[in-house]
Design an enzyme around this catalytic site. Structure first.
Site, short mmCIF file in Angstrom:
data_model
loop_
_atom_site.label_atom_id
_atom_site.label_comp_id
_atom_site.label_asym_id
_atom_site.label_seq_id
_atom_site.Cartn_x
_atom_site.Cartn_y
_atom_site.Cartn_z
N GLU A 828 0.84 -1.20 0.00
CA GLU A 828 0.00 0.00 0.00
C GLU A 828 0.88 1.25 0.00
OE1 GLU A 828 -3.33 -2.57 2.40
OE2 GLU A 828 -2.36 -0.88 3.39
N HIS A 922 -3.40 3.55 5.43
CA HIS A 922 -3.43 2.34 4.58
C HIS A 922 -3.85 2.70 3.16
CE1 HIS A 922 -3.19 -1.10 7.49
NE2 HIS A 922 -3.36 -0.10 8.34
N GLU A 1007 -7.96 4.86 4.92
CA GLU A 1007 -7.76 4.08 3.70
C GLU A 1007 -7.78 5.01 2.50
OE1 GLU A 1007 -7.46 0.79 3.47
OE2 GLU A 1007 -8.26 -0.04 5.34
ZN LIG Z 1 -3.54 -2.00 4.62
#
Ligand SMILES: [Zn+2]
Length: 1124
Positions: A828, A922, A1007
């Site tokens: 990531e 992330h 995220e």
């Molecule tokens: Zn992750």
């Protein structure tokens, strides 16, 4: 009036006058046939017409009367669609009709007319009555219809309604098995035949019935035993050839439906292959391709061919990672122990997808699928309230935590003797002295082997040799294969010997003579203030990798600038996936056309570097690289295999490799054939990233989104169930893309997402030092060493106190902490770019940055998994484990970064200085936009409805404030995608543990999409580093607003925010679904979830039921349950 008469007759104990009954029913029939009004009246609401007629049907014995009544019913139900049938069913008509069928069947011979009428009504009633199959079986109707069929195979008139009823019977699985036992499959095969214009409706019904019957494995086996598979293929070809005007595509589709279901069993697939089914369906489909209306045929054919394509193991000796790392100790039950206990033949793939469970088929129960569905829904939500309440944990003692004191010198610093406009008190890590050491640049071997391939790049002035008569850029591009560290060309254990031979050879080869020119490599520092190639190379020298990489990839060396143009999410073209799949199938049909030439292979001691000018050259022996093998399958097509995470045998998703020796203007197709997720944003407009060295030299050092014909689909490679950790043998997926290179003999790099290596981080952190002003307090520490011998940096950033006065020092020490972490998942990389944005903002000179520093003390671990990043892992550390599943009980030896990051938090907690905010950055590969996961007891309980007392729970809604602010100021951020549910599978993630054990209420995972945005200012665009960095900066701005909101002095200014929050609280209370909780995976099963056979119409392959798939979601994926 007539109905009244009929009703009276029903009431008579002894059915009286048959003549009268005939007369009355005949009259009614006549009326109905001639007057639409009567029909309406008889079935209108409140009318008892239907009851009276059904009662009459039950009571009357006279054949003619019964026939009249049946005709009446037939008339009533044949117009007006389902409503009237529904009335009939609701009045108990099914049972009455079936009873009548039973009694009529006892007459020898049964009345043909009666049977005809009965079946044609049943054919209409059946589909509307959910219990029809059971009722028919209980009433013994199945055999009556079957026997009737057997005796009337030539009777076209009777055949059709009987078959229609049979079709309805068969849709019940128990009936299907029982009908199969009674020879119905064989019976139906007598009826279907070669192309004919006659009786096509009968053909269609037979095929539909057969399709349904063949859903039963027992029936499929029967069909295979009777060699019906080749027969079906022959019939299909016959219809294909003769139905030139495509009038009967529905019949062709029916035949394919039968083949599709038979091939669900292993024997069926074998029979299909033996009968040359692949070639037959391939050639017929190819002929159908130009006719768009035949798409359903092509799609079903494609589905069958893919299913029957023999499963192969990947062409690698083992799916375990090429590189192993010896752990300090291997926990007996850990994944690594499991992995290395597996026998060597474990990867071998057996077609195990069915037949084992065949024994069950005979006892198929009804609605078994419904049962399966309902329990899936909520089983991952934490329902144990004790686990949702913060608190309980066996923390380390203060004594054990005292080791972290040294990371918190801001809490004891008194700044005595510090001159507040002088130099900084903080130790600047010493920059390596400007090294003049030469960087040797061995290149990918040249087209003409006699040429020199060794170029020396003088780093200090960036000079390089050039041959006469050649353009400078050409020379550079031709010569520069890759940058390597001084002396790095020396072969080491992991380095393919062949390559070093090439280099040695090159060493000896003489220069072709002539003058040497010096070429200025563009100074990327001018373009990229925080990038320095020279410093980068210095950083690489101290980076430890398991394969002992000695080369440096160009993009990391030169750096990357976000392109100035917009990169749109690409629209998926119709039929791309299909045509790619057909190309794959062609490989099996024409094996001689396939080159199968291995051009890169880390598993071989001497990695073949084929240099015949006929193929591309590959390399990924550099930081974060992970290509394992490249096979040229066609002249311009390559299969690529990614290496697994170290000490693991899966997690293939991230990729980073180099390609050279290309032609310009020719489309090359690349297939990464060992992807694992069942779906990918590559199916929804995401492109791969490419970096061209030639473009970089031309002043455009950019990773750009590229690739056409991109799609992602299940392929015919598979791994065994043992290798897959006890699950059923699982298929791999292909990610395919096509690239047309702009320059001949360029050196290009491909990556899953914008690379950001550990060495890049180290370089970046050094450059940040240069941004320090006297107002900034910046300290860099080493949190700990990783397993692989790399250091894990820890940053402390805040504002210097304005003076040494008590007040100032006190304010300084009492600032609330904000704790940030990133990149626990190496694949990531976007998380690192967001972190870069955060760090640069925090080091900024603007008033907002200064206020922010004055408001908080930032503790930042920018890369929680340096080893994973260095070694090209996607998800794990060297321990072969997902570090974001170790927060509950991190092991100091195996998970040092997690153990100590948690230690810092525990130390703060012990000091009563629990951070105000914790956030772990992330990346998310299956969703668009940027969003957060947080933790809320209430929202978790709401999702389950398990606990009725949930309304008593008291919870501060503050956890929603930060995401709400972000949704207002950060264009990429989407509140709608946020979730605050605590899942069981995530109980050992940073977010949940920091919330529950440390007690940080505002504990988040942030995220960022790897793909792009579908809302806000960036709607329709792919995400780039500029947007990611902006996100990191906006996160900081949001923190300042959060501060102002919570500060009573500023409430007035912030009132609009409070209002917004008030709204939010209201809506969230009203509408719990504003939090999207998604099963297992993070990607909602919403609008863009495509069946992997994306273009098939209503078809779904039973093997592809998404419910059966173990979805690997992203950052916080459910861990694979090894034995479920
Ligand atoms: Zn992750």
């Amino acid at each position: 009036m007539l109905l009244g008469q009929l009703e009276r007759m029903n009431g008579e104990a002894v059915p009286g006058d048959a003549e009268m009954a005939r007369h009355v029913t005949g009259k009614i029939l006549h009326l109905i046939q001639t007057q639409e009004k009567t029909k309406k009246e008889m079935t209108a609401k409140g009318s008892s017409g239907m009851e009276v007629i059904l009662a009459a049907l039950e009571n009357m014995q006279d054949l003619q009367t019964v026939l009249n009544i049946l005709c009446i019913l037939n008339e009533l139900v044949s117009v007006g669609g389902g409503n009237r049938v529904g009335v009939l069913v609701s009045k108990g008509g099914t049972a009455i009709l079936l009873q009548l069928l039973l009694s009529a069947s006892k007459d020898v011979p049964p009345s043909e007319e009666l049977m005809l009428q009965l079946h044609s009504i049943l054919a209409k009633v059946g589909p509307k009555d959910k219990k029809f199959g059971v009722k028919a079986r209980v009433n013994g109707a199945l055999n009556i219809t079957v026997n009737l069929l057997k005796q009337n195979l030539q009777n076209q008139k009777l055949l059709l309604p009987c078959l229609q009823v049979l079709r309805v019977y068969s849709s019940n699985t128990v009936n299907a098995v029982s009908l199969g036992k009674n020879g119905v499959v064989e019976l139906l095969f007598k009826i279907i035949g070669p192309y004919s214009k006659k009786n096509t409706s009968i053909q269609k019904v037979v095929l539909d019935t057969l399709t349904v019957l063949l859903k039963s494995k027992a029936n499929s086996r029967r069909a295979v035993d009777r060699t019906y598979v080749p027969a079906l293929l022959t019939i299909y070809q016959d219809w294909h050839r003769n139905d030139t005007r495509h009038r009967h595509a529905h019949i062709r589709k029916g035949i394919l439906g039968c083949i599709r279901n038979v091939t669900n069993i292993k024997l069926g697939r074998k029979a299909f292959l033996d009968a040359d089914g692949m070639r037959i369906l391939y050639s017929t489909s190819t002929e159908c391709l130009p006719v768009r209306t035949l798409d359903p045929l092509v799609n079903t054919s494609s589905l069958i061919m893919r299913k029957c394509f023999p499963k192969n193991r990947l062409p690698v000796p083992t799916i375990k990672s090429v590189f192993q790392y010896r752990l300090p100790h291997v926990p007996a039950e850990g994944p690594v122990a499991q992995l290395y206990r597996q026998p060597p033949e474990v990867d071998d793939v057996v077609d195990e997808s069915d037949d084992n469970d065949d024994a069950d088929t005979e006892n198929d129960t009804e609605n078994e699928e419904d049962d399966r569905d309902c329990c899936l829904q909520n089983d991952d939500i934490e329902t144990d309230l004790n686990k949702l309440r913060p608190g309980e944990q066996a923390s380390r003692t203060m004594e054990e935590l005292r080791m972290y004191e040294r990371f918190f010198s801001e809490l004891s610093e008194d700044f005595q003797g510090y001159h507040f406009h002088g130099s900084s008190p903080c130790q600047t890590p010493s920059l390596p002295s400007k090294s003049l050491s030469r960087i040797v640049v061995p290149t990918a071997p040249d087209m003409t082997p006699s040429d020199s391939n060794l170029v020396q790049l003088e780093c200090a002035d960036r000079a390089l040799d050039q041959r006469p008569g050649e353009g400078l850029e050409q020379a550079l591009v031709r010569e520069l294969g890759r940058v390597a560290l001084d002396g790095g060309a020396a072969p080491n254990g992991q380095r393919p010997a062949a390559e070093s031979e090439v280099e040695r050879e090159d060493d000896c080869s003489s220069h072709s003579s002539g003058d040497q020119a010096v070429l200025e490599v563009p100074d990327t520092a001018a373009l990229l203030p925080l990038h320095d190639p020279e410093l980068y190379v210095e950083m690489v020298k101290d980076t430890r990798s398991v394969p002992q990489y000695s080369e440096v990839a160009y993009p990391d060396y030169f750096g990357h600038i976000a392109p100035t143009y917009r990169e749109h999410i690409v629209e998926r073209l119709y039929g791309v996936q299909r045509s790619k799949i057909f190309q794959d199938i062609e490989r099996m049909i024409h094996p001689n056309d396939i080159l199968d030439k291995v051009v890169y292979d880390l598993d071989l001691q001497s990695c073949p570097v084929v240099d015949d000018g006929e193929c591309l050259k590959f390399n990924s022996l550099f930081e974060s690289g992970n290509l394992r093998k490249a096979v040229q399958v066609r002249k311009f097509e390559y299969d690529l295999i990614l290496n697994s995470d170290i000490n693991s045998n899966h997690y293939h998703q991230w990729f980073y490799f180099e390609v050279s020796s290309m032609r310009a203007g020719t489309p090359y197709r690349f297939n990464i054939i060992n992807c694992e997720k069942s779906n990918s944003q590559f199916n929804y407009g995401m492109q791969v990233l490419m970096y061209s060295v030639r473009e970089a030299i031309n002043g455009r050092p950019c990773w750009v989104r590229t690739g056409t014909d991109i799609c992602y689909y299940k392929n015919h490679f598979s791994r065994s169930s043992i290798a897959a950790g006890g699950q059923k043998g699982k298929s791999y997926y292909t990610m395919t893309f096509t690239v047309t290179f702009q320059h001949k003999d360029d050196v290009c790099y491909f990556a899953y997402h914008y690379p950001y290596t550990y060495s890049t981080l180290k370089m970046h952190l050094q450059k940040l030092e240069a941004l320090r002003t006297p107002q900034i307090y910046l300290r860099q520490d080493v949190l700990c060493e990783t397993l692989g011998g790399n250091s894990c940096p820890l940053l402390t950033i805040t504002a210097m106190p304005q003076s040494t006065s008590n007040d100032q020092i006190c304010q300084f020490r009492n600032r609330p902490y904000v704790f940030l972490t990133a990149r626990v998942h190496p694949g990531e990389t976007n998380a690192s770019w967001v972190m870069k944005g955060t760090l640069e903002f925090l080091m900024g000179t603007g008033p907002v940055a200064q206020s922010l520093r004055e408001a908080y003390i930032f503790k930042i671990v920018p890369m929680l998994n340096p080893d994973g990043v260095v070694n090209g892992n996607h998800r794990c550390s060297l321990s072969g484990e997902d570090l974001n599943r170790q927060w509950q009980r991190p092991n100091p030896d195996l998970h040092p970064t997690i153990f100590h990051a948690k230690g810092l938090l525990q130390y703060l907690s012990a000091l009563q200085r629990v951070p105000l905010v914790y956030c772990d950055y992330h990346g998310h590969s299956r969703k668009k936009n940027v969003f957060m996961y947080g933790c809320s007891i209430k929202e978790t309980v709401w999702q389950t409805d398990v606990n009725a007392t949930s309304s008593d729970l008291h919870e501060d809604l503050g956890y929603r404030t930060l995401p709400k602010i972000l949704s207002q100021i950060a264009p990429a951020f989407s509140m709608a995608s946020c979730s605050f549910v605590v899942e069981k599978s995530k109980e050992s993630t940073a977010r949940v543990v920091v919330w529950r054990e440390i007690g940080v209420q505002k504990s988040y995972t942030m995220e960022s999409t790897l793909c792009g945005c579908d809302q806000g200012k960036y709607k329709g665009l792919q995400i780039g580093t500029r947007e990611l960095e902006e996100m990191g900066a906006q996160f900081c701005v949001a923190l300042l607003r959060l501060k102002r909101l919570s500060s009573p002095l500023e409430v007035r200014h912030a009132s609009h925010f409070l209002e917004a929050e008030g709204d939010l609280i209201e809506t969230s209370c009203r509408n719990t679904s504003s939090t999207t909780y998604v099963l297992k995976e993070d990607e909602p099963s919403f609008m863009e979830e495509v069946d992997y056979s994306a273009e098939s119409d209503e078809e779904t392959d039973p093997q592809e039921n998404p419910g059966d798939e173990e979805h690997l979601s992203d950052s916080e994926a459910v861990q694979q349950h090894p034995f479920t």
